[in-house]
Design a protein around this motif. Structure first.
Motif, PDB file in Angstrom:
ATOM      1  N   GLU A 158    -112.592  75.638  17.420  1.00 54.44           N
ATOM      2  CA  GLU A 158    -113.619  76.001  16.560  1.00 54.44           C
ATOM      3  C   GLU A 158    -114.452  75.009  16.139  1.00 54.44           C
ATOM      4  O   GLU A 158    -115.567  74.895  15.997  1.00 54.44           O
ATOM      5  CB  GLU A 158    -112.872  76.786  15.391  1.00 54.44           C
ATOM      6  N   ARG A 159    -113.887  73.748  15.402  1.00 54.13           N
ATOM      7  CA  ARG A 159    -114.578  73.033  14.865  1.00 54.13           C
ATOM      8  C   ARG A 159    -114.534  71.129  15.678  1.00 54.13           C
ATOM      9  O   ARG A 159    -115.041  70.315  15.345  1.00 54.13           O
ATOM     10  CB  ARG A 159    -114.402  72.590  13.587  1.00 54.13           C
TER      11      ARG A 159
ATOM     12  N   GLY B 242    -110.321  65.048  15.006  1.00 53.89           N
ATOM     13  CA  GLY B 242    -110.713  66.351  15.430  1.00 53.89           C
ATOM     14  C   GLY B 242    -110.198  66.897  16.894  1.00 53.89           C
ATOM     15  O   GLY B 242    -110.266  67.889  17.308  1.00 53.89           O
TER      16      GLY B 242
ATOM     17  N   ARG C 154    -123.669  73.923  22.963  1.00 55.30           N
ATOM     18  CA  ARG C 154    -122.648  72.816  22.255  1.00 55.30           C
ATOM     19  C   ARG C 154    -122.416  71.593  22.664  1.00 55.30           C
ATOM     20  O   ARG C 154    -122.352  70.888  22.131  1.00 55.30           O
ATOM     21  CB  ARG C 154    -121.305  73.776  21.997  1.00 55.30           C
TER      22      ARG C 154
ATOM     23  N   ARG D 116    -126.195  72.558  15.099  1.00 51.83           N
ATOM     24  CA  ARG D 116    -125.347  73.778  15.469  1.00 51.83           C
ATOM     25  C   ARG D 116    -126.030  75.061  15.659  1.00 51.83           C
ATOM     26  O   ARG D 116    -125.961  75.633  17.023  1.00 51.83           O
ATOM     27  CB  ARG D 116    -124.066  73.793  14.895  1.00 51.83           C
TER      28      ARG D 116
ATOM     29  N   GLU E 181    -123.500  68.352  20.760  1.00 55.05           N
ATOM     30  CA  GLU E 181    -122.740  67.065  20.609  1.00 55.05           C
ATOM     31  C   GLU E 181    -123.059  65.765  21.324  1.00 55.05           C
ATOM     32  O   GLU E 181    -122.913  64.913  20.603  1.00 55.05           O
ATOM     33  CB  GLU E 181    -121.234  67.541  20.951  1.00 55.05           C
TER      34      GLU E 181
ATOM     35  N   GLU F 299    -125.716  68.315  10.590  1.00 50.92           N
ATOM     36  CA  GLU F 299    -124.938  69.206  11.672  1.00 50.92           C
ATOM     37  C   GLU F 299    -125.070  70.526  11.602  1.00 50.92           C
ATOM     38  O   GLU F 299    -125.084  71.249  12.741  1.00 50.92           O
ATOM     39  CB  GLU F 299    -123.468  68.573  11.472  1.00 50.92           C
ATOM     40  N   PRO F 300    -124.970  71.365  10.522  1.00 45.63           N
ATOM     41  CA  PRO F 300    -124.896  72.874  10.621  1.00 45.63           C
ATOM     42  C   PRO F 300    -126.173  73.422  11.148  1.00 45.63           C
ATOM     43  O   PRO F 300    -126.110  74.283  11.838  1.00 45.63           O
ATOM     44  CB  PRO F 300    -124.645  73.415   9.195  1.00 45.63           C
TER      45      PRO F 300
END
Length: 328
Positions: free
Chosen positions: A259-260, A116, A97, A46, A101, A42-43
């Motif tokens: 943010e997340r 989340g 983003r 992103r 996603e 995931e990082p």
């Protein structure tokens, strides 16, 4: 008699082939994206999409220039050009983003998405459901509406229905339908289905169901006239018409990023029932929807992904030297 060399008709088969090739390449790109991005940590995913968003902002294509012009209206012309450029970069990164996603969403658990998601104004949705009424959530193109859909399904305890526009090629349309159905959505085609989409939606709402409809598109003469951020615009009136016909509660809903994770902002129900002509009630209701959208979009304009023209008197900015800074 043969056509002279260079006549426009002589290029039509080639243009059709080129369009067909472009459509197939687009479909292949989405197919690869849905497969490959899910395999990345995931990082990493992103970071890649964030860099792609920064690159797209610097490239300053037509969509970015239209977005910048739209954001100039949203911010009331109060920002300097460097400040507006920075906001535009953040908005393009927000749009990137969304796509990152979207490609990964089928691999994310609903538990993670629900945990989340921050919710503001849930009491407006709960009030309608407590009364046993169907619900229409009217949304703009903001944040991640697909992630919001996963939250809706969990809260509703079952699926909701939405509408999908036809895309070219048909395989790409089918891919998007399959993607959203994999998340638990019920999807009906806007056009070309066995029954008119409005008929299917009326039936679904009449049975107590819920639906989510994106309604911040300029339909020109086919839409409902409203004032949006102080300028004349037109919005689709179908959501308000369905509410009037079925007694459903129409709740303006704006999706944003945190943010997340994600945030959902529900506004009070927009009434449609009452005295007067149906046309006037629909127009008044859509003006209330536009006002609700404007309040939430102004609070976080970078998450409004409107790269198209929504006001007839606001064209894209003229092309020029890339002036969009990298942003933060």
């Amino acid at each position: 008699m043969p056509l002279p060399t260079g006549h426009s008709l002589s290029h039509r088969p080639r243009r059709r082939r080129e369009r067909g090739l472009a459509a197939r390449l687009t479909d292949a790109g989405f197919a690869a994206g849905w497969h490959a991005v899910r395999l990345l940590p995931e990082p990493v995913a992103r970071g890649l999409f964030d860099r792609a968003g920064r690159w797209a902002a610097r490239r300053d294509g037509k969509g970015t220039r239209q977005l910048r012009a739209n954001l100039r209206v949203v911010t009331g012309g109060r920002l300097s050009e460097p400040e507006l450029a920075s906001l535009t970069t953040r908005a393009v990164r927000s749009y990137a983003r969304y796509w990152q996603e979207a490609f990964r969403l089928p691999a994310l658990s609903s538990e993670r998405i629900v945990a989340g998601t921050e919710v503001v104004g849930l009491e407006h949705l709960e009030k309608a459901r407590a009364g046993g009424r169907p619900v229409i959530m009217a949304l703009p193109h903001s944040g991640n509406w697909d992630a919001a859909g996963v939250w809706f399904i969990d809260w509703l305890g079952g699926p909701f229905m939405t509408v999908a526009e036809r895309l070219e090629p048909e395989s790409l349309y089918e891919r998007f339908v399959a993607f959203r159905e994999s998340l638990g959505f019920r999807v009906v085609p806007l056009t070309g289905g066995p029954r008119p989409s409005t008929e299917v939606l009326r039936e679904w709402l009449g049975e107590g169901g819920a639906t989510c409809l994106l309604v911040d598109r300029n339909l020109g003469t086919g839409g409902v006239p409203v004032e949006f951020f102080g300028r004349a615009a037109t919005l689709p009136g179908g959501a308000a018409l369905l509410a009037a016909q079925t007694g459903a509660a129409m709740v303006p809903t704006v999706c944003q990023f945190t943010e997340r994770g994600w945030r959902l902002v529900f506004s009070p129900e927009v009434p449609v029932a009452g005295p007067g002509r149906l046309k006037d009630r629909v127009t008044a209701a859509m003006q209330s929807v536009a006002d609700s959208f404007a309040a939430s979009i102004a609070d976080r304009p970078e998450d409004w992904h409107m790269l198209g023209r929504i006001w007839t008197d606001v064209p894209p900015d003229l092309p020029g030297p890339a002036s969009t800074p990298a942003g933060r």
